[in-house]
Enzyme design. Sequence first.
Site, PDB file in Angstrom:
ATOM      1  CD  GLU C  14      -1.921   3.115   1.348  1.00  0.00           C
ATOM      2  OE1 GLU C  14      -2.246   2.855   0.256  1.00  0.00           O
ATOM      3  OE2 GLU C  14      -0.785   3.205   2.156  1.00  0.00           O
ATOM      4  CB  CYS C  61      -4.077   2.927   4.749  1.00  0.00           C
ATOM      5  SG  CYS C  61      -4.102   1.021   4.282  1.00  0.00           S
ATOM      6  CB  CYS C  64      -4.530  -1.504   7.690  1.00  0.00           C
ATOM      7  SG  CYS C  64      -3.461  -0.107   7.251  1.00  0.00           S
ATOM      8  CG  HIS C  68      -5.306   4.464   9.682  1.00  0.00           C
ATOM      9  ND1 HIS C  68      -4.266   4.125  10.934  1.00  0.00           N
ATOM     10  CD2 HIS C  68      -5.161   3.447   9.049  1.00  0.00           C
ATOM     11  CE1 HIS C  68      -3.682   3.938  10.183  1.00  0.00           C
ATOM     12  NE2 HIS C  68      -3.683   3.674   9.532  1.00  0.00           N
ATOM     13  NE  ARG C 487       0.088  -3.459   5.935  1.00  0.00           N
ATOM     14  CZ  ARG C 487      -0.958  -3.767   6.106  1.00  0.00           C
ATOM     15  NH1 ARG C 487      -2.074  -3.874   6.670  1.00  0.00           N
ATOM     16  NH2 ARG C 487      -1.424  -4.338   4.698  1.00  0.00           N
ATOM     17  CB  SER C 510       4.214   1.280   7.870  1.00  0.00           C
ATOM     18  OG  SER C 510       3.248   0.254   7.351  1.00  0.00           O
ATOM     19  CB  CYS C 555       0.606  -0.145   5.558  1.00  0.00           C
ATOM     20  SG  CYS C 555      -0.719   0.639   4.856  1.00  0.00           S
ATOM     21  CB  CYS C 558      -0.900   3.653   7.513  1.00  0.00           C
ATOM     22  SG  CYS C 558      -1.768   2.477   6.978  1.00  0.00           S
TER      23      CYS C 558
END
Lengths: 426, 146, 576, 220, 369
Positions: C14, C61, C64, C68, C487, C510, C555, C558
């Site tokens: 991502e 994101c 995922c 968030h 993640r 990330s 990701c 993110c």
Amino acid sequence: MSELTLERGLAAFRAEIDAPTAAFFSSCVHCGICAQSCPFYLETGDPKYTPILKLEPLRLVWENEFTLWGKLKGLFGLQQKVTDEMLAEWEELLYDSCSMCGRCSLVCPVGNDLAYMIRKSREGMVQSGHAPEGLIAASVRAIQTGSPMGLQWKTLAVQIKHVEDSTGMEVPVDKAGVDYLVLLSSMEIINFPEYLEAIAKIFDHAGVTWTLSTQCFEATNAGIQIGNKDIAAQLVERVVAAAEKLKVANVISPECGHAYTAIRWEGPNLIGRPYPFRVFHIIEVLDELRAAGRIQTEGMESDRLSMHDPCNLARKSGVIQQQRNLMNLVADNFVELKEHGKFQWCCGAGGGVSSNERAEPLKLAAFKRKKAQIEEVAPERMVTMCATCRTQLEEGLEEFNMEIPVVGLTEMIADHLVEKEAREHE
Amino acid sequence: MEQLSVTLGSKAPCAGKPQDHGHTLPILHEIRHALERLIATGEETRIDLNAMPFGPGDLDRLRAWLGTGEVQASVSAMGLTLIQETAIPGVWLVDYQNADSQRLTLHIEIAPVPEILRPQPQDLAEAIATLDARMDEGQSNPPRPS
Amino acid sequence: MSERLVVDPITRIEGHLRIEAQMDGANIAQAYSSGTSVRGVETILKGRDPRDAWAFAQRICGVCTLVHGIASVRSVEDALKIELPANAQLIRNLMIGAQYVHDHVMHFYHLHALDWVDVVSALSADPKATSALAQSISAWPKSSPGYFADTQKRIKTFVESGQLGIFANGYWGHPAYKLPPEANLMAVAHYLEALAWQRDAAKLHAIFGGKNPHPNFVVGGVACPIDLESDSAINAKRFAEIQNIIQSMQTFVDQVYVPDTLAIAGFYKDWGSRGEGLGNFLCYGDLPGSGFMDPATFLFPRGVILNRDLSTIHEVDLHDASQIQEFVAHSWYDYADGKARGLHPYDGETKLEYDARGGVKPPYAQLDVNDGYSWIKAPRWKGQAVEVGPLARVLLLYANGHAQTKELVEMTLSTLDLPVEALFSTLGRTAARTLETKVMVDAMQGWQDALIANIKAGDTRTFNDTLWDPSTWPSEARGAGYMEAPRGALGHWIVIKDGKIDNYQAVVPSTWNAGPRDPSDQAGAYEAALQDNHQLVDVKQPIEVLRTIHSFDPCIACAVHLSDPETGEQLRIKVT
Amino acid sequence: MSGSMEFLLWTKGPMFDIALAIFAIGLFARLAEIFLLGRKPNYAEPRAGEWLPGLRTVFTRTIADPGTFQRASFNVVVGWVWHIGFLIALLLFVPHAELIKGLFGIAWPALPNPVVDLVTAITLIALVATLVHRLTHPVKQRISTIEDYLVWTVVFLVVLTGYLAYHRLVNPYPVALGMHILMAEILLIILPFTKLTHIFTTFIARWYNGAAFGRKGVQS
Amino acid sequence: MPVRKTPDKTLGESLRDHGLSRRGFLKFCAATASMMALPPSMVPVIAAALDAARRPSVIWLSFQECTGCTESLTRSHAPTLEDLILNIISLDYHHTLQAAAGEAAEEARLQAMEDNKGEYLVIVDGSIPGPDSNPGFSTVAGQSNYDILMETVEHAAAVIAVGTCAAFGGLPQANPNPTGARSVMDLVKDKPVINVSGCPPIPMVITGVLTHYLTFGRLPELDAYHRPLAFFGQSIHDRCYRRPFYDRGLFAESFDDEGAKLGWCLYRLGCKGPSTYNACATMKWNDGTSWPIESGHPCLGCSEPSFWDAGGFYEPLSVPITATSGAILAAGALGAVVGGAATVLAKKETKTIVAHRQPVTVEELEDKL
């Protein structure tokens, strides 16, 4: 030599604008309902007689001088100015076609007191030299002679003599410390001398002390009718001076509508201070005496009577129930006009219209509303308690060939007093 | 009055009722018109139920309204297509599914026989060739009945 | 000076990630990880209604897609001390669970697998042998020779069409591919099956959140009411659907994902000793057993492991200003107090400064790694660089003695015949992801059962409205919303003033993993992992870089933080 | 700014702020203009107090006296109908109630939409009737100014656009809603500078009227 | 590796190679019609067109995005992503899905552009820092997003902006737009641009537009925002199954109150359905499983421009975006001061006038006679 100018007129308009005026003009939605309460419009059908329209000069001054929007318009030169020509045109609307009866003030849905503003407008009209001749003449006579009709004490003295002769009673003059100072109107003195006689009889009957004043016998106020506070104040000052000199506690306003409102409601404000005495209309006094049991009557009028409430007395001063109490004392067959009391219709002669000769046709036209009201109940006689109304009713009914005599309430009461002797016998 | 009592918070008897979503009736009317056309002119109609703003349960109610008829069929090409006659003759539910049995779309078909059940002209044109090929194949390698 | 290797774009992730590696011959000596795109979500969030924040934060994101949103509503709930109804917590757990299972499986098959699986090689597989292989490792029904033959034919037709589409220019035939053709064919078949399966898995989010990606959330609970009698609420029919989804997830994980991981890993055991990286691991913990965010009831425990030492678990406090700090020494941001200082997220600043902080004007061939070289900040826990994610979670579960995890880890190591140290590697990271998916999918059934039990007991509450109206809030409040995202450890910090967002900072998995060096030149997790034993067979086809980077499941949207509008203006003026 | 959504957001955002600011500045300026003018002291002996009669008139003047009702029944009834209709639509339509709640935090129950819809339709008809009346009645013809027609147009358009938006007769909807909001904003903007001020000042006017009459012993 | 070339097979041929019967093809067309929101009566037309259609090359560019749009695409069940990329289009460049990385990935893009010059479609997700922004805000392979976009669209047949970010600027463009983000439509002026908005868009709308292009070789009919009318022609509100409750005035007022449970209208909870144009109410999400309103959450309005700045998500549509009672009071106070000052001035002037007022005298009146 000063003169009456547009500039003075505008300044006068401006000086008259207060919070209620601003609130009223802010609120008008041009619904036109005021026209439906104005006999001048209703009977002529001419929309220029719509009450709110009569206030246009005052409204313009308000908008131009007292509103943000008007000021903004001024910046862009978009203000519509009040001109001499406009005021000349409006003279008819503000004088000839308005008896200041105040009926519109009572029906306006947004609550505008139009009559209040007519009165204010006339200040500007006088200052700008746009008052009708008849009213100017009356004002000048009132100031110069003490009577709008130019009447002098010597004429009244003759009348007093008559009364004293016919009743055998003394008419008190310049007596200090009595209960009441009685004021008259020139019209009564000339047209309805029986009023003075009636008063003499009733007060004698009720044991009331009273007096006339040589210094001031006239209660009418041409200044109010023309709409100028300077003239009006001078006339009020005369009454006050006479009352103060005679140290009376009460002043009686005669059977005259505007005289009562002038002295009762406007007077203290014209001279800028409260009175040291109280002011009553004769009807108020009579009703008080009646309530106190000091008036004994006998016999009843048996014909069908109806009554006209003078605007100044009823709608504009709250004297409504008193005359009915008195009627019931002496009348068997009293029938109310359909709209009466505070909702009564004007005879068409008030507010100076009757002193304004050129308004004669309009005055008569407006009377038709009254006439229609009278026709509705078809009385045999009309009763009222204002010399101007009475004159207008008589002239009007005559004009339309209606054989309905008009009588004054005070005289009618006087006619039914129990004889002094009879009372003493009981 | 009823509506007023509802806004005041009481649970009116009809308030949450499913038919209030109101999508069943218009479709039934549409089907009726389509049937009239079918009978009068033979014109067939297909309605894509995917384009209908159904609320939860609306589809089930529609199916309940339509009922179940005598014929059920399935076509196995690019996943299954399930055909179900409704209790109203000539009104079919055709459920197109992909290889993962997810619905691609759902049609109501107003026709004597749903289109997808009929052999297609292009396929028919090759029918004899196909049969011949199978006969040739069969002769050398006879199919075993399973 | 030796060669600088650049991989940009890193695909099958991502976001926008660039890796630069300073080569020492075929060996990576120094690696640099750079996030190359910035949007500004935190700046955009300032001044808005905290109840709306989740929707903005969620768009950090779309992969995922849930995390968030959850972290955001939790931050507001933490700030305002809103207690969640038990049902809402369970529904959120189920949604988090579905996210894990969905995300990990897709990562494995669609983002990571092509690093290990050669699609072209699958064309030469024998479908019968493939079937035998499949049946030897799993009871998964789609394993007939005909099935694999069909799949092979489909791929063949596709390749013969001349348009290779997404498979174009893959490193096909690279010597680092070790799978036999049959394993490749099986994996390709499962690549396609997983695509179909994930659509079902995503439905759980649609049931509770209306759609996926980006399901909806609500501060104080969940938006979907429960009423067994109503069509328009979570009712019996919905529970049956949820049960089916959980079932389908379990079956796929048990019969496809876990066996495939083990089977493929068997061919790449050498990756059990490469790509370790930091050896420090951080978890915030997640999946509460009740309505409170009480770490004691978490399925995933909280803590920090340093230097591979599983015997000591350090405590983590998200509110402690000295524990979690972000540094920008090598990032394109300015701090008011200079680039050497770290800031706790409550006091976090996101002032964007590209040109003056070492940004090279595009188009560029190489970053200036001595200055700023990434839009990602460098977060540190008590000054330590740490790795977050599945490996960290599995290690913490393991260290905490979680029975199922211990059993799974031991089963994996014995199947692959690898020592426990192999966990600390690219292979261990990928395996840990599979193992925790198994733990998660089993836990989901428990939450579903608990939810139904609650409803049977008469509790249908899903939303706590006592603090919904902003007029009921204190004039100032701040809170940390955290979760374990697929993640890794994710935290959102919010400062609320007069009903509006005064500051908002997200420190995401990330960021921890993909962040650049800090002021003391400690490398981030990606960088450290790439610096661990990476010899490239062919520098032109750096598949080894992809394997290790993908093992983290990057990701990047993110990870990237945001900007200060004024600075943006200044930059614009400079450029034009 | 070419799109319908941008238009809607402009009306809901900057334009609303501008309109509200002009309205508030204008209205408070107008009220200050009125009250600061004050009244002269009144020395005449009152028959009664001012406050109570004033307050009474604020309410009683809402109803026409029987004679006026008879003479101007069309005017009165139509005026009544559209005023009440307008108020119902303004205050008791759910979106409007939410707007007021959003702005001032005060909430009250609203009416079911079909009721408001019917009321709005009646209001529109009544408004058209007022226009016809204004155009045909001699008095109204004579006293009407451009402002009267401007105000009528704005009020009518506010109601009409609201009606169209509710029934979604204009597409796309953001244009319909935006037009409605914009018309309402224009109404707000012109309110303090036109006879629309009566919405607020009529209560002041009625009070003064009632007070003046009440002081003299007449309930006006 | 096979040499890349323009496909020589039509979709019909290719499907038949898969052993698809005519019935299967018919079904494919029925599904396609449904997907494109066309009536079933269009199936024969679609069948004829599809038979002769060729897979177009598609280059998918990701800029300032969250990958939600790609994720959404993978959720498409009709056609599935597998069908899409294996049968319908040739997805030659897509960061999240493609096998190649780094230089090889970029080569794939350039190759596809070369091979299909003037014929390939460009799909964009994510906004783009405009030419006035710092190019360093978003780069791929060291190249700014803006440069990549302009380079790639130069020889494209058309551009499809997928998701609200690409279509309208979306989240990055939300106030205060820290990176100067722009929409595709803002930047690409000389190519047909079609917007498939939504955050993310409904996957079948993306595939529907692609299929439409594949089928008819042209873009579908668009609305004022360049959105395909077939999907964005009607508002959420107009097609919402809860609409009857709005019409009857029945509203949920909290998320688990009686009204919420009975599925009453969500207007009062801030639903933006009335002003939002999208197909959620009919197509629904995730294989028809549900959609936001069916799951009890008000519509965020995510397919509309500036929806992030269109007022609070829980504020009803009728509530203005910025004004507060405090602001109103402040304006009122200012008005009182302005009006007060003006009046005080006017009054002062009046006082002077009154002070100099000339009384009317009898002589003056007499002059008038």
